[in-house]
Enzyme design. Structure first.
Site, PDB file in Angstrom:
ATOM      1  N   GLY A 527       0.741  -1.494   0.003  1.00  0.00           N
ATOM      2  CA  GLY A 527      -0.057  -0.156  -0.288  1.00  0.00           C
ATOM      3  C   GLY A 527       0.939   1.279  -0.565  1.00  0.00           C
ATOM      4  NE  ARG A 528       4.261   4.011  -3.285  1.00  0.00           N
ATOM      5  CZ  ARG A 528       5.645   4.032  -3.336  1.00  0.00           C
ATOM      6  NH1 ARG A 528       6.378   5.350  -2.627  1.00  0.00           N
ATOM      7  NH2 ARG A 528       6.179   3.011  -3.094  1.00  0.00           N
ATOM      8  N   GLY A 529       0.604   5.895   0.020  1.00  0.00           N
ATOM      9  CA  GLY A 529      -0.152   7.190   0.218  1.00  0.00           C
ATOM     10  C   GLY A 529       0.355   8.190   0.697  1.00  0.00           C
ATOM     11  N   GLY A 532       3.262   7.624   3.811  1.00  0.00           N
ATOM     12  CA  GLY A 532       3.723   7.108   4.076  1.00  0.00           C
ATOM     13  C   GLY A 532       3.138   5.517   2.704  1.00  0.00           C
ATOM     14  CB  VAL A 534       1.397  -0.638   3.756  1.00  0.00           C
ATOM     15  CG1 VAL A 534       1.425  -1.422   4.943  1.00  0.00           C
ATOM     16  CG2 VAL A 534       0.822   1.317   4.566  1.00  0.00           C
ATOM     17  CE  LYS A 548       0.953   5.849   7.463  1.00  0.00           C
ATOM     18  NZ  LYS A 548      -0.397   6.966   7.524  1.00  0.00           N
ATOM     19  CG  ASP A 640      -8.563  10.800   4.622  1.00  0.00           C
ATOM     20  OD1 ASP A 640      -8.566  11.075   3.786  1.00  0.00           O
ATOM     21  OD2 ASP A 640      -6.807  10.052   4.041  1.00  0.00           O
TER      22      ASP A 640
END
Length: 796
Positions: A527-529, A532, A534, A548, A640
């Site tokens: 995962g990515r946001g 950062g 994950v 993360k 969020d």
């Protein structure tokens, strides 16, 4: 480091000597402290603690130990020990005397003994108040402790004070009544620490959760020491494996550990003179689950703005207007055992209310009609629970209705048995929905006599000395604070992170090398946001984790603090569970449980999410948000809510994640205007953010509604082909609503969607709920707990 010059030091010492002239460090044999002279007290060498008489009623006094400096805003004493909490003495002629035989005696008017240390000494003995707050009677010759207050606590534990099998903490009756209350914290016979409620009529254990075995609660019965300690850094350690640290662990603060009048066990801390006490840990995170707080035939509900509220059940009124612990009584009716009871009685349906305990039994595979009939046949059945569990509906007929609380997380309904003439009546008991605070005052007064002239003179003289003490304390405080301001401070980040080392819950600090090894050098990205990346990792205990790594140092640290401070003390089946963290140099990492099916966003286009699963995902997400808004220690705004932050486990159960943008508010706050920046993701943000309106929990409700619409239609509000305007997304909403209506029309003709009748009904419920959640006016939107109600019962 600032240093005080020699002349100034002499002045300070002289002032300190003058300040303490009215107080003593020791009480010797044959000496007394009189209740009539408020300045006859014992002072600890560092002046932090005072021992003496303090008022608890009209001309009624107790002898105890307290922090010398009250909070500046409330001016209330912080009392840590009381000799005679249940038998106050008269404001005249009462004394604490250390007799020449070594016995310490508290005597009331006419020399009646109220309390005694039951000690004897052949040598000279002294009573001394130590810097720890421990009041100690010791024989001077061999410095042998004859008696100490630490061995007989009242409701408070201080750092360095041992808690043993022979001691217990008993709450005060209320915040204004220091006499013994209904809640006690102690080592039970199985060697584990428990909290017991002992009320006017019944008693029950409620912490740890009474349905858990000791090992399920993380406790051990295999010890014979039964001892616990609370240290000055904020760490609690017990022989039954109850181990936790406060949120400010490591800081040099004043601390207390208290069994509070409301039935919760809490630790508090403050920086020093006159500061407010802040809660740094508490045993029960859902305050309405505390037994006896609202009494029989009533239930507790949590309101973020004011805390707990008590309400009588329909058909019942309060027993005692000033005290909810006595509960409620029938409003002019009694239960009947007549043969025609079924014709006389019916049931009021109250969803999401649990009454713990007092069941006649558990009857599985019962229909609602069968459960009603069973309760009507039982003479003293007051009502029943009806809930689904273990693959079938279960019936719990109740002999008594106690320990009631309302929660969107409770899956079950309460049916209260009432005469049919009262089923549709409206009860306007003026005491309903009153605060759950215990307000009963101490019933103890003494008549005052007019003081003679000499006493009046002494009082005026004592007042003058008091004014001098105020000046002295201010001067000492000025020099001490200037000196301490130069001391090196610990890292706030480290202190906060260390505060959540809750060993009993598996929460721990990891080293960077451990997490690098677990992820094989941060190899498998899942995962990515914006905050950062994950990675998937295998911890040393073989648990699969999501790790993360925050990639932006400035923003990363802020998000680190946000997530750790929130998730370290939250637990709910629909919230992501945090296992630990890493803070090493510039590295900031968070360790979560691994969710096998990833985010909702990745699964929305998959055929595996049928309409039933989507409905359950919407319901679970609503429960998690309702818990954040209404049930946890503080009021939490997620800020969020979007499909990327809703994760799915192996059974596709949803868990709300990513609290980096969360806003934590005090319970007393309805709104917040303290947001330093707009929070959230474009497309899911409520109009309040754009129009600079007050931010409340309704911003999460709006985002939730957009997520549900996206689940229904597959249309992403952030895509470039979906226009977003400054009016809160009206263009998108028109597109989305039109798409939803098309889905409903298709479902009505069983085209493309291939739905059954039940799935079609679930789709319609989701549509109605979502449309209510995305109303422009935040006040018109439901709360998340109301959303849960609507999804479960369709009560629009």
């Amino acid at each position: 480091m600032n240093r005080v010059s020699f002349p100034c030091l002499v002045l300070v010492l002289a002032l300190v000597f003058a300040c303490r002239s009215s107080a003593a460090f020791n009480l010797s044999m044959g000496s007394s402290l009189s209740v009539e002279n408020p300045y006859q007290t014992l002072l600890s060498p560092d002046a932090v603690f005072t021992a003496g008489f303090f008022p608890v009623g009209v001309n009624a006094f107790c002898f105890g130990v307290w922090f010398s400096e009250p909070s500046t805003s409330t001016h209330n004493l912080t009392v840590v020990w009381i000799a005679n909490r249940d038998e106050p003495v008269n404001g005249q002629h009462s004394k604490l005397t250390l007799h020449k035989n070594g016995n310490l005696v508290l005597s009331d008017l006419n020399r009646f003994t109220v309390w005694s240390s039951n000690t004897a000494s052949n040598s000279s003995a002294h009573l001394h108040l130590r810097n720890t707050g421990n009041l100690v009677l010791f024989a001077a010759r061999h410095n042998v402790v004859l008696w100490e207050s630490f061995s007989s606590p009242t409701d408070t534990l201080l750092p360095q004070q041992l808690f043993t099998r022979n001691t217990q903490l008993i709450s005060s009756r209320s915040v204004t009544n220091y006499s013994s209350g209904y809640y006690s914290f102690y080592f039970d016979k199985d060697n584990t620490l428990r909290i017991l409620y002992t009320g006017p009529d019944v008693s029950s254990l409620f912490w740890y959760d009474p349905w858990l075995l000791s090992y399920q609660a993380g406790r051990s019965t295999y010890n014979n020491t039964r001892i616990a300690t609370f240290d000055s850094l904020g760490s609690f350690t017990s022989s039954d494996n109850l181990i936790f640290s406060t949120i400010d662990y490591g800081a040099k603060l004043q601390r207390i550990f208290r069994m509070d009048p409301d039935g919760n066990l809490r630790s508090y801390s403050r920086k020093g003179l006159g500061d407010e006490w802040n809660v740094t840990w508490e045993a029960v995170l859902q305050p309405c689950k505390i037994h006896g707080i609202c009494g029989a035939n009533s239930y507790c509900s949590y309101v973020p703005s004011t805390g707990r509220k008590c309400s009588c059940l329909p058909g019942y009124i309060m027993v005692r207007n000033t005290d909810w612990s006595y509960g409620c009584k029938p409003a002019g009716f009694s239960l009947s055992c007549k043969s025609n009871a079924k014709k006389e009685f019916g049931f009021v349906h109250l969803p999401r209310i649990e009454m713990y305990g007092y069941d006649y039994g558990v009857y599985g595979n019962y229909t609602l009609d069968q459960c009603e009939s069973l309760c009507l046949d039982l003479c003293n059945c007051t009502g029943f629970h009806y809930k689904f569990g273990d693959g079938q509906y279960q019936c719990y007929p109740k002999a008594q209705l106690r320990n009631g609380y309302r929660s969107p997380a409770f899956v079950g309904d309460l049916y209260v048995k009432l005469p049919k003439g009262l089923l549709n009546a409206t009860f306007r008991d003026p005491n309903n929905m009153c605060s759950a605070k215990l307000t009963e005052q101490l019933d103890r007064t003494y008549e005052r006599s007019n003081p003679n002239g000499s006493i009046q003179f002494m009082l005026k003289f004592a007042s003058a000395l008091g004014g001098l003490e105020v000046v002295c304390i201010f001067v000492v405080w000025f020099f001490v604070t200037r000196r301490s301001s130069g001391d090196k401070k610990d890292s706030e980040l480290e202190v906060l992170a260390q505060g959540y080392l809750q060993a009993a819950g598996g929460f721990r600090r990891f080293t960077y090398s451990e997490l690098k090894k677990a992820t094989k050098g941060f190899k498998e990205e899942i995962g990515r946001g914006g905050g950062g990346v994950v990675y998937k990792g295998i911890l040393s205990d073989q648990r699969v984790a999501a790790i993360k790594q925050l990639n932006d140092c400035n923003r990363g640290e802020a998000e680190f603090l946000g997530e750790v401070s929130l998730l370290g003390k939250l637990y709910h089946m629909n919230l992501i569970e945090m296992w630990g963290y890493c803070v090493e140099n510039k590295h900031r990492l968070l360790v979560y449980e691994y969710m096998e099916h990833g985010s909702l966003e990745k699964n929305l286009s998959s055929d595996v999410l049928d309409w039933r699963k989507r409905y359950e995902i919407a319901l679970g997400t609503a429960k998690g948000l309702a818990y954040l808004h209404e049930e946890c220690l503080e009021w939490v705004l997620h800020c969020d809510v979007k499909p990327q932050n809703i994760l799915l486990d192996s059974d596709y159960n949803p868990k709300v994640a990513d609290f980096g943008l969360s806003k934590l508010l005090n319970r007393s706050e309805h709104t917040s205007s303290e947001f330093s920046r707009i929070r959230g993701t474009r497309g899911y943000m409520a109009p309040e953010w754009v129009h600079n309106m007050p931010i409340t929990s309704k911003v999460d409700v709006y985002s939730y509604g957009i997520v549900v619409l996206e689940m229904l239609t597959g249309k992403n509000p952030t895509e470039s082909n979906v226009q977003w305007d400054e009016g809160g997304g009206e263009t998108y909403k028109k597109i989305i609503v039109q798409s939803v209506m098309e889905k409903i029309n298709l479902a009505a003709h069983h085209a493309e969607t291939n739905m059954g009748g039940e799935d079609e009904e679930k789709l319609e419920i989701l549509v109605e709920v979502a449309l209510q959640c995305i109303q422009e006016d935040g006040n018109a939107r439901p709360s998340m707990s109301q959303v849960v109600e609507m999804l479960l019962h369709r009560e629009f």
